[in-house]
Design a protein around this motif. Structure first.
Motif, PDB file in Angstrom:
ATOM      1  N   LYS A 129       5.273  -2.048 -23.455  1.00 30.32           N
ATOM      2  CA  LYS A 129       4.114  -1.683 -24.412  1.00 30.32           C
ATOM      3  C   LYS A 129       4.476   0.008 -25.038  1.00 30.32           C
ATOM      4  N   ILE A 130       5.318   1.131 -24.685  1.00 29.76           N
ATOM      5  CA  ILE A 130       5.587   1.774 -24.926  1.00 29.76           C
ATOM      6  C   ILE A 130       6.925   1.520 -25.801  1.00 29.76           C
ATOM      7  N   GLY A 131       8.031   0.540 -25.304  1.00 31.66           N
ATOM      8  CA  GLY A 131       9.172   0.617 -26.262  1.00 31.66           C
ATOM      9  C   GLY A 131      10.364   1.129 -25.952  1.00 31.66           C
ATOM     10  N   SER A 132      10.046   1.335 -24.431  1.00 30.20           N
ATOM     11  CA  SER A 132      10.973   1.486 -23.428  1.00 30.20           C
ATOM     12  C   SER A 132      12.084   0.753 -23.597  1.00 30.20           C
ATOM     13  N   PRO A 133      13.391   1.548 -23.595  1.00 28.16           N
ATOM     14  CA  PRO A 133      14.316   0.291 -23.658  1.00 28.16           C
ATOM     15  C   PRO A 133      14.352  -0.587 -22.262  1.00 28.16           C
ATOM     16  N   ALA A 134      14.291   0.227 -20.909  1.00 28.79           N
ATOM     17  CA  ALA A 134      15.401  -0.386 -20.200  1.00 28.79           C
ATOM     18  C   ALA A 134      14.111   0.192 -18.759  1.00 28.79           C
ATOM     19  N   VAL A 135      14.160  -0.481 -17.507  1.00 26.39           N
ATOM     20  CA  VAL A 135      12.900  -0.159 -16.119  1.00 26.39           C
ATOM     21  C   VAL A 135      14.170   0.463 -15.154  1.00 26.39           C
ATOM     22  N   ILE A 136      13.698   1.228 -14.410  1.00 27.74           N
ATOM     23  CA  ILE A 136      15.042   1.045 -13.200  1.00 27.74           C
ATOM     24  C   ILE A 136      14.290   0.916 -11.844  1.00 27.74           C
ATOM     25  N   LEU A 137      14.817   0.036 -11.264  1.00 24.38           N
ATOM     26  CA  LEU A 137      13.733  -0.281 -10.155  1.00 24.38           C
ATOM     27  C   LEU A 137      14.295   0.143  -9.117  1.00 24.38           C
ATOM     28  N   TYR A 138      13.651   1.058  -8.117  1.00 29.59           N
ATOM     29  CA  TYR A 138      14.701   1.588  -6.698  1.00 29.59           C
ATOM     30  C   TYR A 138      13.887   1.251  -5.939  1.00 29.59           C
ATOM     31  N   GLY A 139      13.296   0.307  -5.509  1.00 29.37           N
ATOM     32  CA  GLY A 139      12.831   0.314  -4.096  1.00 29.37           C
ATOM     33  C   GLY A 139      13.623  -0.107  -2.727  1.00 29.37           C
ATOM     34  N   GLU A 140      12.545  -0.938  -2.020  1.00 31.24           N
ATOM     35  CA  GLU A 140      13.407  -0.998  -0.658  1.00 31.24           C
ATOM     36  C   GLU A 140      14.976  -1.587  -0.375  1.00 31.24           C
ATOM     37  N   ASP A 141      15.186  -2.371  -1.372  1.00 32.59           N
ATOM     38  CA  ASP A 141      15.788  -3.654  -0.999  1.00 32.59           C
ATOM     39  C   ASP A 141      17.047  -2.310  -1.935  1.00 32.59           C
ATOM     40  N   GLU A 142      16.892  -1.254  -2.982  1.00 38.24           N
ATOM     41  CA  GLU A 142      18.399  -1.397  -3.675  1.00 38.24           C
ATOM     42  C   GLU A 142      18.569   0.072  -2.309  1.00 38.24           C
ATOM     43  N   ILE A 143      17.488   0.724  -1.825  1.00 36.47           N
ATOM     44  CA  ILE A 143      17.768   1.768  -1.257  1.00 36.47           C
ATOM     45  C   ILE A 143      18.793   2.205  -0.159  1.00 36.47           C
ATOM     46  N   LYS A 144      18.510   0.686   0.295  1.00 37.43           N
ATOM     47  CA  LYS A 144      19.146  -0.031   1.440  1.00 37.43           C
ATOM     48  C   LYS A 144      20.368  -0.038   1.391  1.00 37.43           C
ATOM     49  N   SER A 145      20.964  -1.398   0.032  1.00 39.49           N
ATOM     50  CA  SER A 145      22.292  -1.145  -0.504  1.00 39.49           C
ATOM     51  C   SER A 145      22.589  -0.097  -1.457  1.00 39.49           C
ATOM     52  N   GLY A 146      22.033   0.997  -1.583  1.00 39.29           N
ATOM     53  CA  GLY A 146      22.674   1.870  -2.483  1.00 39.29           C
ATOM     54  C   GLY A 146      22.625   1.803  -3.910  1.00 39.29           C
ATOM     55  N   LYS A 147      22.162   0.711  -4.711  1.00 39.30           N
ATOM     56  CA  LYS A 147      22.603   0.389  -5.623  1.00 39.30           C
ATOM     57  C   LYS A 147      21.456   0.327  -6.690  1.00 39.30           C
ATOM     58  N   ILE A 148      21.277   0.614  -7.685  1.00 36.25           N
ATOM     59  CA  ILE A 148      20.215   0.603  -8.837  1.00 36.25           C
ATOM     60  C   ILE A 148      20.014   0.191  -9.502  1.00 36.25           C
ATOM     61  N   THR A 149      18.948  -0.959  -9.808  1.00 35.40           N
ATOM     62  CA  THR A 149      18.502  -1.959 -10.303  1.00 35.40           C
ATOM     63  C   THR A 149      18.020  -1.679 -11.394  1.00 35.40           C
ATOM     64  N   LEU A 150      18.942  -2.437 -12.965  1.00 41.36           N
ATOM     65  CA  LEU A 150      18.612  -1.836 -14.377  1.00 41.36           C
ATOM     66  C   LEU A 150      18.201  -2.907 -14.897  1.00 41.36           C
ATOM     67  N   ARG A 151      16.684  -2.998 -15.617  1.00 42.86           N
ATOM     68  CA  ARG A 151      15.821  -4.010 -16.298  1.00 42.86           C
ATOM     69  C   ARG A 151      15.699  -3.379 -17.378  1.00 42.86           C
ATOM     70  N   ASN A 152      17.430  -4.044 -18.473  1.00 40.81           N
ATOM     71  CA  ASN A 152      16.954  -4.320 -19.954  1.00 40.81           C
ATOM     72  C   ASN A 152      15.369  -4.493 -20.302  1.00 40.81           C
ATOM     73  N   LEU A 153      14.518  -4.162 -20.723  1.00 39.13           N
ATOM     74  CA  LEU A 153      13.763  -4.788 -21.754  1.00 39.13           C
ATOM     75  C   LEU A 153      13.247  -5.614 -22.424  1.00 39.13           C
ATOM     76  N   VAL A 154      14.512  -5.735 -22.994  1.00 35.90           N
ATOM     77  CA  VAL A 154      14.353  -6.323 -24.599  1.00 35.90           C
ATOM     78  C   VAL A 154      15.758  -7.749 -24.459  1.00 35.90           C
ATOM     79  N   THR A 155      16.361  -7.546 -23.726  1.00 35.63           N
ATOM     80  CA  THR A 155      17.160  -9.433 -22.653  1.00 35.63           C
ATOM     81  C   THR A 155      16.854  -9.602 -21.264  1.00 35.63           C
ATOM     82  N   GLY A 156      16.083  -8.977 -21.173  1.00 30.97           N
ATOM     83  CA  GLY A 156      15.790  -9.015 -19.906  1.00 30.97           C
ATOM     84  C   GLY A 156      16.660  -9.221 -18.725  1.00 30.97           C
ATOM     85  N   ASN A 157      17.739  -8.805 -18.768  1.00 31.46           N
ATOM     86  CA  ASN A 157      18.375  -9.161 -17.961  1.00 31.46           C
ATOM     87  C   ASN A 157      18.499  -7.792 -17.096  1.00 31.46           C
ATOM     88  N   GLU A 158      18.897  -8.098 -15.392  1.00 32.01           N
ATOM     89  CA  GLU A 158      19.200  -6.811 -14.642  1.00 32.01           C
ATOM     90  C   GLU A 158      19.779  -7.033 -14.163  1.00 32.01           C
TER      91      GLU A 158
END
Length: 444
Positions: free
Chosen positions: A399-428
């Motif tokens: 809604k606010i028109g953010s270009p991307a979202v950062i997902l950093y949950g349990e899985d990511e913390i374990k693997s030490g990587k961040i999931t970056l979701r592009n809100l325009v393309t939907g790619n992660e």
RNA sequence: GCAGCAGUAGCUCAGUUGGUUAGAGCACUAGUUUGUGGAACUAGGGGUCGGUGGUUCGAAUCCACCCUGCUGUACCA
């Protein structure tokens, strides 16, 4: 229990006042930055005067009334009437009179500020609006007048208008004074009505305006306006003078000569330019847009000028025995923005923040770490500021028109990587923390 | 100021010989999906029908006045 239903405050705005949203404000900022740039280049000082002035200082001498609302907003403070300024010229005259001995002569200053008018609003016209004003005080030199026209057109073109989009019209009080002399019209009443009628030619056309020179005119709504009651031959002479479009007043001829030295061509001598009757004494200018402007319902409207001005050699002397000629020009910024928004498809760089989603409030430390890294690289970002599930957070980011979202949950913390979701393309993308800022910069 | 038109949900609007508890679409909230937005489906919340007074057994609907908006016109430093 609250059985007495309290009267809730109104969520409506007072007549003629508006909320302005980011899109408009960003274009306005763009216009303002262009103005400042040009004004500095032309050697003007920046000045600010207060919103309120003593009512008589800004040219309103109030009758003994409870509420002096002749176009201005006023109130009584102790025993003195104060008014919100209705333009920036009158306060300037007051400023100059007050600081006459200290200021350089000539004095060149520009000002940006809200002004208020207690009158009926129209399309793109409000009772509070932002005005830009540039003046030369303390000189009779017509180069000042000419340069104001040149500068205003430089501002407009910087804002994205082409030469075909606008015209600076010029005329002079001296031209009409001369005309009235020739016609032998001396009644102040007739002169005023005639000037007002000439001012309306643009809008009504000559044939309709002509009625106002004679007996009077009935408009579409059935309203009748009294005319100047001039004789046929007088009207004929005015018509000839207008159609000749011959600038036979010395000041206009001189200004046009100066325009040539500046290679400024986007002007037009137009004797139907009148402006206010009160204080102009010489050359007058008006800036008109040549493209169509629509209202919120998509209907074309009579937009009128976005600004104008002229020479007011007597205004400062109202405050004392100061012989202080002056000339100035103003633009209604909000009206210009209103028109610009329709003319140009502005690509506004309103960078919305990257949203860091919150999975677990206990991991706030990790989120702040990411946030700090991003902000250190000057990337607009935020930790989701509300409360709710991931779905809600995604909806917010969308809604606010953010270009991307950062997902950093349990899985990511374990693997030490961040999931970056592009809100325009939907790619992660799964990215290492160290690569995050670089990956995000690719998106912008 | 004057004149014409308009005001029903946050938005766009439906709703007349005056008649139960005022409707739709979009938006909103929740769920289908306990870690995924922009699509779909289901359910739900939301209205002093611009305000006040009047006519009436009964008014969103008729009348009067007022407020607000749009359009034109007048004035505009």
């Amino acid at each position: 229990m609250a059985k007495d239903k309290k009267k809730k405050p109104s969520k409506e705005l007072p007549l003629g006042f508006v909320d302005r949203q980011e899109k408009e404000l960003l274009i306005r900022d763009f216009v303002i930055s262009n103005i400042k740039e040009v004004m500095i280049k032309y050697g003007f000082q920046y000045l600010e005067t207060p919103s309120f002035e003593y009512t008589d200082s800004i040219g309103k001498f109030l009758p003994d009334k409870d509420r002096p609302d002749q176009g201005v907003f006023s109130f009584k403070d102790e025993n003195k009437w104060l008014s919100l300024r209705y333009d920036l010229t009158a306060p300037l005259a007051r400023y100059v009179a007050k600081n006459y001995l200290e200021i350089p002569k000539p004095f060149k200053r520009y000002q940006l500020g809200s002004v208020w008018r207690n009158e009926k609003p129209g399309p793109g016209r409000f009772r509070e609006f932002l005005q830009f004003d540039a003046d030369y005080v303390g000189t009779k030199n017509l180069q000042a007048d000419a340069e104001l026209c040149v500068l205003i057109s430089e501002i407009l073109e910087k804002c994205g208008l082409d030469k075909t989009d606008y015209t600076v019209k010029i005329s002079s009080r001296k031209f009409t004074d001369k005309l009235f002399k020739e016609l032998n019209v001396t009644s102040q009443d007739q002169i005023s009505i005639t000037l007002r009628a000439l001012d309306k030619i643009d809008r009504l056309g000559w044939e309709e305006a002509k009625k106002l020179l004679g007996e009077g005119r009935k408009d579409n709504s059935g309203d009748y306006t009294k005319g100047a009651k001039l004789k046929e031959e007088q009207i004929k002479k005015i018509e000839d003078a207008l159609k000749n479009k011959l600038a036979n007043s010395e000041d206009v001829i001189e200004i046009i000569k100066i325009f040539k030295t500046y290679n400024f061509e986007n002007y037009k001598f137009d004797p139907s330019v009148i402006r206010g009757l009160e204080y102009y004494t010489g050359p007058i200018f008006e800036v008109n847009l040549n493209f169509e402007v629509r209202n919120s319902k998509g209907k074309n409207i009579q937009f009128g000028s976005i600004g104008g001005g002229g020479r007011y050699d007597n205004l400062v002397s109202n405050f004392g025995n100061l012989d202080c000629p002056a000339t100035g020009i103003s633009i209604g910024i909000d009206r210009l923005v209103f028109a610009l928004m329709q003319k140009k498809d502005f690509k506004i760089k309103n960078k919305r923040p990257i949203v860091i989603c919150v999975f677990d409030k206990d991991k706030i430390k990790e989120y702040v770490q990411i946030l700090t890294t991003l902000r250190a690289s000057n990337i607009s970002s935020e930790i989701y500021p509300g409360e709710g599930k991931l779905k809600k957070q995604m909806e917010y980011a969308n809604k606010i028109g953010s270009p991307a979202v950062i997902l950093y949950g349990e899985d990511e913390i374990k693997s030490g990587k961040i999931t970056l979701r592009n809100l325009v393309t939907g790619n992660e993308n799964s990215v290492k923390i160290n690569d995050l800022t670089n990956e995000i910069k690719k998106i912008f």
